[in-house]
Structures are given as structure tokens and as C-alpha cells.
Design an enzyme around this catalytic site. Sequence first.
Site, PDB file in Angstrom:
ATOM      1  N   ASN A 148       0.375  -1.481   0.107  1.00 33.98           N
ATOM      2  CA  ASN A 148       0.590   0.176   0.135  1.00 33.98           C
ATOM      3  C   ASN A 148       0.891   1.249  -0.082  1.00 33.98           C
ATOM      4  O   ASN A 148       0.675   2.772   0.903  1.00 33.98           O
ATOM      5  CB  ASN A 148      -0.886   0.255   1.282  1.00 33.98           C
ATOM      6  CG  ASN A 148      -0.512   0.133   2.638  1.00 33.98           C
ATOM      7  OD1 ASN A 148       0.832   0.090   2.236  1.00 33.98           O
ATOM      8  ND2 ASN A 148      -0.933  -0.853   3.659  1.00 33.98           N
ATOM      9  N   ARG A 183       2.676   5.950  11.966  1.00 30.14           N
ATOM     10  CA  ARG A 183       2.241   5.679  13.253  1.00 30.14           C
ATOM     11  C   ARG A 183       2.280   6.746  14.299  1.00 30.14           C
ATOM     12  O   ARG A 183       2.911   7.538  14.156  1.00 30.14           O
ATOM     13  CB  ARG A 183       3.175   4.411  14.089  1.00 30.14           C
ATOM     14  CG  ARG A 183       3.274   2.859  13.435  1.00 30.14           C
ATOM     15  CD  ARG A 183       1.699   2.215  13.309  1.00 30.14           C
ATOM     16  NE  ARG A 183       1.714   1.669  12.437  1.00 30.14           N
ATOM     17  CZ  ARG A 183       1.424   1.045  11.000  1.00 30.14           C
ATOM     18  NH1 ARG A 183       1.130   1.886  10.530  1.00 30.14           N
ATOM     19  NH2 ARG A 183       1.473  -0.255  10.168  1.00 30.14           N
ATOM     20  N   GLN A 210      -5.528   2.734  18.879  1.00 33.67           N
ATOM     21  CA  GLN A 210      -7.013   3.255  17.315  1.00 33.67           C
ATOM     22  C   GLN A 210      -7.759   1.811  17.571  1.00 33.67           C
ATOM     23  O   GLN A 210      -7.064   0.765  18.127  1.00 33.67           O
ATOM     24  CB  GLN A 210      -6.287   2.554  16.196  1.00 33.67           C
ATOM     25  CG  GLN A 210      -5.595   3.734  15.621  1.00 33.67           C
ATOM     26  CD  GLN A 210      -5.088   3.880  14.560  1.00 33.67           C
ATOM     27  OE1 GLN A 210      -3.982   4.046  13.782  1.00 33.67           O
ATOM     28  NE2 GLN A 210      -5.304   1.955  13.419  1.00 33.67           N
ATOM     29  N   HIS A 252      -7.603   5.934  10.431  1.00 31.56           N
ATOM     30  CA  HIS A 252      -6.480   4.697   9.946  1.00 31.56           C
ATOM     31  C   HIS A 252      -7.204   4.115   8.046  1.00 31.56           C
ATOM     32  O   HIS A 252      -7.543   3.178   8.339  1.00 31.56           O
ATOM     33  CB  HIS A 252      -6.458   3.847  10.254  1.00 31.56           C
ATOM     34  CG  HIS A 252      -4.743   3.622  10.159  1.00 31.56           C
ATOM     35  ND1 HIS A 252      -4.099   2.506  11.105  1.00 31.56           N
ATOM     36  CD2 HIS A 252      -4.380   3.515   9.005  1.00 31.56           C
ATOM     37  CE1 HIS A 252      -3.263   2.474  10.148  1.00 31.56           C
ATOM     38  NE2 HIS A 252      -2.734   2.882   8.795  1.00 31.56           N
TER      39      HIS A 252
HETATM   40  P1  NAD Z   1      10.467   1.014   4.467  1.00 29.95           P
HETATM   41  O1  NAD Z   1      11.084   0.138   5.574  1.00 29.95           O
HETATM   42  O2  NAD Z   1      10.364   0.819   2.832  1.00 29.95           O
HETATM   43  O3  NAD Z   1      11.009   2.447   4.307  1.00 29.95           O
HETATM   44  C1  NAD Z   1      10.787   2.952   6.154  1.00 29.95           C
HETATM   45  C2  NAD Z   1      12.453   3.620   5.906  1.00 29.95           C
HETATM   46  O4  NAD Z   1      12.522   4.707   7.363  1.00 29.95           O
HETATM   47  C3  NAD Z   1      13.593   3.275   5.755  1.00 29.95           C
HETATM   48  O5  NAD Z   1      14.149   4.000   4.813  1.00 29.95           O
HETATM   49  C4  NAD Z   1      14.227   3.436   7.498  1.00 29.95           C
HETATM   50  O6  NAD Z   1      15.518   3.302   7.701  1.00 29.95           O
HETATM   51  C5  NAD Z   1      13.646   4.718   8.021  1.00 29.95           C
HETATM   52  N1  NAD Z   1      13.760   4.574   9.055  1.00 29.95           N
HETATM   53  C6  NAD Z   1      13.272   3.896  10.370  1.00 29.95           C
HETATM   54  N2  NAD Z   1      13.684   4.474  11.769  1.00 29.95           N
HETATM   55  C7  NAD Z   1      14.004   6.280  11.363  1.00 29.95           C
HETATM   56  C8  NAD Z   1      14.492   6.991  11.812  1.00 29.95           C
HETATM   57  N3  NAD Z   1      14.866   6.566  13.319  1.00 29.95           N
HETATM   58  N4  NAD Z   1      15.113   7.783  10.853  1.00 29.95           N
HETATM   59  C9  NAD Z   1      14.442   7.980   9.970  1.00 29.95           C
HETATM   60  N5  NAD Z   1      14.546   7.497   8.744  1.00 29.95           N
HETATM   61  C10 NAD Z   1      13.957   6.088   9.880  1.00 29.95           C
HETATM   62  O7  NAD Z   1       8.638   1.422   5.085  1.00 29.95           O
HETATM   63  P2  NAD Z   1       7.712   1.751   4.236  1.00 29.95           P
HETATM   64  O8  NAD Z   1       7.281   0.603   2.817  1.00 29.95           O
HETATM   65  O9  NAD Z   1       8.295   3.237   3.440  1.00 29.95           O
HETATM   66  O10 NAD Z   1       6.425   2.017   5.155  1.00 29.95           O
HETATM   67  C11 NAD Z   1       6.561   3.262   6.198  1.00 29.95           C
HETATM   68  C12 NAD Z   1       6.267   3.452   7.725  1.00 29.95           C
HETATM   69  O11 NAD Z   1       4.963   3.153   6.796  1.00 29.95           O
HETATM   70  C13 NAD Z   1       5.193   1.560   8.283  1.00 29.95           C
HETATM   71  O12 NAD Z   1       6.570   1.089   8.363  1.00 29.95           O
HETATM   72  C14 NAD Z   1       4.227   1.987   8.114  1.00 29.95           C
HETATM   73  O13 NAD Z   1       4.463   2.648   9.742  1.00 29.95           O
HETATM   74  C15 NAD Z   1       3.627   2.654   8.149  1.00 29.95           C
HETATM   75  N6  NAD Z   1       2.298   2.837   6.827  1.00 29.95           N
HETATM   76  C16 NAD Z   1       1.244   3.595   7.521  1.00 29.95           C
HETATM   77  C17 NAD Z   1       0.168   3.755   6.591  1.00 29.95           C
HETATM   78  C18 NAD Z   1      -1.392   3.570   6.328  1.00 29.95           C
HETATM   79  O14 NAD Z   1      -1.932   3.408   5.871  1.00 29.95           O
HETATM   80  N7  NAD Z   1      -1.084   5.179   7.198  1.00 29.95           N
HETATM   81  C19 NAD Z   1       0.551   1.968   5.473  1.00 29.95           C
HETATM   82  C20 NAD Z   1       1.445   1.896   4.955  1.00 29.95           C
HETATM   83  C21 NAD Z   1       2.542   2.188   6.019  1.00 29.95           C
END
Ligand code: NAD
Length: 358
Positions: free
Chosen positions: A117, A256, A285, A309
Site C-alpha cells: 500500500n 504511526r 486505534q 486510519h
Molecule cells: P520502508 O521500510 O520501505 O521505509 C522505512 C524507512 O524509514 C527506512 O528507510 C528506514 O531506514 C527509515 N527509518 C527507520 N527508523 C528511522 C528513524 N529513526 N529516523 C529516520 N528514518 C528511519 O517502509 P515503508 O513502506 O516506507 O513504510 C513506512 C511506515 O509507514 C510503515 O512502517 C508503517 O508504519 C507506515 N504505513 C502506514 C500506512 C497507513 O495506512 N497509514 C500504510 C503503510 C505503511
Amino acid sequence: MKVLAILYKGGDAAKQEPRLLGAVENELGIRSWLESQGHEYLVSDDKEGPNSFLHKNIVDADIVITTPFHPGYLTKELLDKAKNLKLCVTAGVGSDHVDLNAAVEKGLEVLEVTGSNVVSVAEHVVMSILLLVRNFVPAHEMIERGDWQVSDIARNAFDLEGKVVGTIGAGRIGYRVLQRLQPFNCKEFLYYDYNGLKPDAEKAINARRVEDLKEFVSQCDVVTINAPLHEGTRGLINADLLKHFKKDAWLVNTARGAICNAEDVAAAVKSGQLNGYAGDVWNVQPAPKEHPWRYMKNPLQGGNGMVPHYSGTTLDAQQRYASGTKQILENFFNNKPQEPANIIIAKKGYVTKAYGQR
Ligand code: NAD
């Protein structure tokens, strides 16, 4: 095997719309497939407290599927009771509802449907940035009230052109947000991430990495959060850090809720330190009725772009994460290797590099 799924209740919408696969009623579309192979499949939205469906049934479940949109919180305490549990599947992206360190201790596997997503969320982020910067919500509310006073809206409406936009986390979503903003002629794109992008990837989105978080936020007009929730990001945006934001900056968080301190963010919006905050994720949530993010407004009665959400649960996304969940289960039942990008935790420990530096 006994497979549990915790999904959100879909009500009439799910009865009328079979593509709402992520709802309890439509069960990710995998019931007949699972049962034809002799597995038991139990689905519910009831997840809180010792008498809930989740707490009662986890004791002898082999697999738990839960969706971030209605997370079944798999705490250490609960995992201690789950004597047969082998696999936790996130139907979506973001596995912070599982106590990942406890899962490592117990040799559990934790998988998510990586990428399922990310476009859905990136589009929502772009929309949220625009609706804050352009002061859209109060403008629409004015129309619904039957009023018409252009100046009350225009006094706090801006163009995105010429602004500095930065993402905390430049993974799949953060990268796609900056990619999608390229035609807006922003002044600069920044990112903060301990995993740096490769030079060609950085170049493709004109992004500059800033390694110090305070320095990063002090340069941004718009900050978007796209990092997972883990020990290193919980409460990251708090009153201390907010002092370093540009006055009148906009903050968008679809990652989050618990990455932000809810009270500190609400106070910053209320005082005008932040011009606005938007997102779809909440520290609990479903969010309680009295949650400050439901009602916070900036001093000009705008600046709130909060929604439930749903950014990552569009019908397009549901189709992808439902089929991805099925593929993970199929691999598991047949002892086939899993898609490496989907593995958060393998029996041997953390595989992902996105849930903190280890
Ligand atoms: P991803 O793993 O591709 O990317 C996450 C990035 O965050 C990585 O590059 C990682 O190094 C970086 N990161 C981790 N800790 C960090 C920090 N302390 N400071 C800076 N950067 C940091 O993940 P993604 O697919 O891009 O998704 C990211 C997050 O989005 C998911 O883990 C989830 O919590 C959230 N998400 C939300 C929804 C929604 O419906 N709202 C849907 C999908 C994902």
C-alpha cells in the site's frame, strides 16, 4: 493449523462491497482456500482485554494475521500465552503492533506484505500536504455552513511552490512522496534516514540528506513522517523537537501515531507553532472520542487534516495485501522461501533494517 485474523468490522459497507477484503465480513477472501486444506480459520475484530476473542484464541493458535488499520496488539504478555504460535502476518505494512523484540526471543516469524500500500499512502501524504498548505478543510467547512468569506481562508493559504519539504524516513513511502512532488517546483527536498539513499536514487528526486534531526526540521516548511514505529521513533516528535521546527511549519504523519506525542502536537497546533497537522494514524486505534487530535485547531481555526486510519486501505491496496497475505501463508504451509522484502523477523532474528539500527 489454527489461523486467527483480527480485522476491522465492515458493517453494511462490507456486505455491499465485496472488495472490502480487509474487513471481518470478507475475511481477506481466504476462508474457502484455507478450509479446503484442512485449516481452521477464525476471524473477529474483538481484540482488547482478557475476555476478547484475540486473547482467548491466541493460546492455541498457530498463525495470527492482523491488520494495522485495526491492530491486534501482540504484547510480550500475550505472546507468552501463545504456546503454538509460529507466524504473525501483517495484512498491510507496519508490524509495530507486535512486540518485535519478544517475537525474536520466542523464535517467531513476523512477515508483512511489503509494498502493498505504499503508493496508496504516498498519494494520501501528497493530498494532506496540499490540504494543509492551501487551508482546504476550513474552506470546505465554511461552504457547508452556508458562509462565504474569502479573506478568512486566504489569510492562511499558501502555494507549495517554493517551500522546503522533508521526509523522516526515505524508504518506499517517503521516496514515493518526494517522487510525486517533483512537478510542484518546491525549493528543496530533504530527507532524514539512517539508511542513506544511493546517489542515483537521491539524484532522481533531487533530495539532500540531513543527518541531524534538529537541523533537518529547522529547515523544512513541511515535514512528512514515513518511518516505522520502533524504540528509536516512539515519541520522536515531542515538545523539545517541536521547538526546532520552523514557526508555522506543517506536519503530516501517516506512519504511526505514537511517533508523535499527541498532547505536544495538539499544543503546538493550538499555539500556532505548527500551522497544521494531518494524518490518519493514532497512538490508540480506534481513537477515543476525546482524543485531542480530533478537535485541535490552529489560532485561525484550521490546521487539522486528521482522518481515520485508511490511507493504506484503499480498495486497490486491499486487493494487494489480501493476495500478499495468501502468498505468505502458502509459502509457510509448503515450506517455500518467503519474499525477502516481506520478512521483518525470521526465526533467527531481525531481517529488516527499517525497524531501528542494530
Ligand atoms: P520502508 O521500510 O520501505 O521505509 C522505512 C524507512 O524509514 C527506512 O528507510 C528506514 O531506514 C527509515 N527509518 C527507520 N527508523 C528511522 C528513524 N529513526 N529516523 C529516520 N528514518 C528511519 O517502509 P515503508 O513502506 O516506507 O513504510 C513506512 C511506515 O509507514 C510503515 O512502517 C508503517 O508504519 C507506515 N504505513 C502506514 C500506512 C497507513 O495506512 N497509514 C500504510 C503503510 C505503511
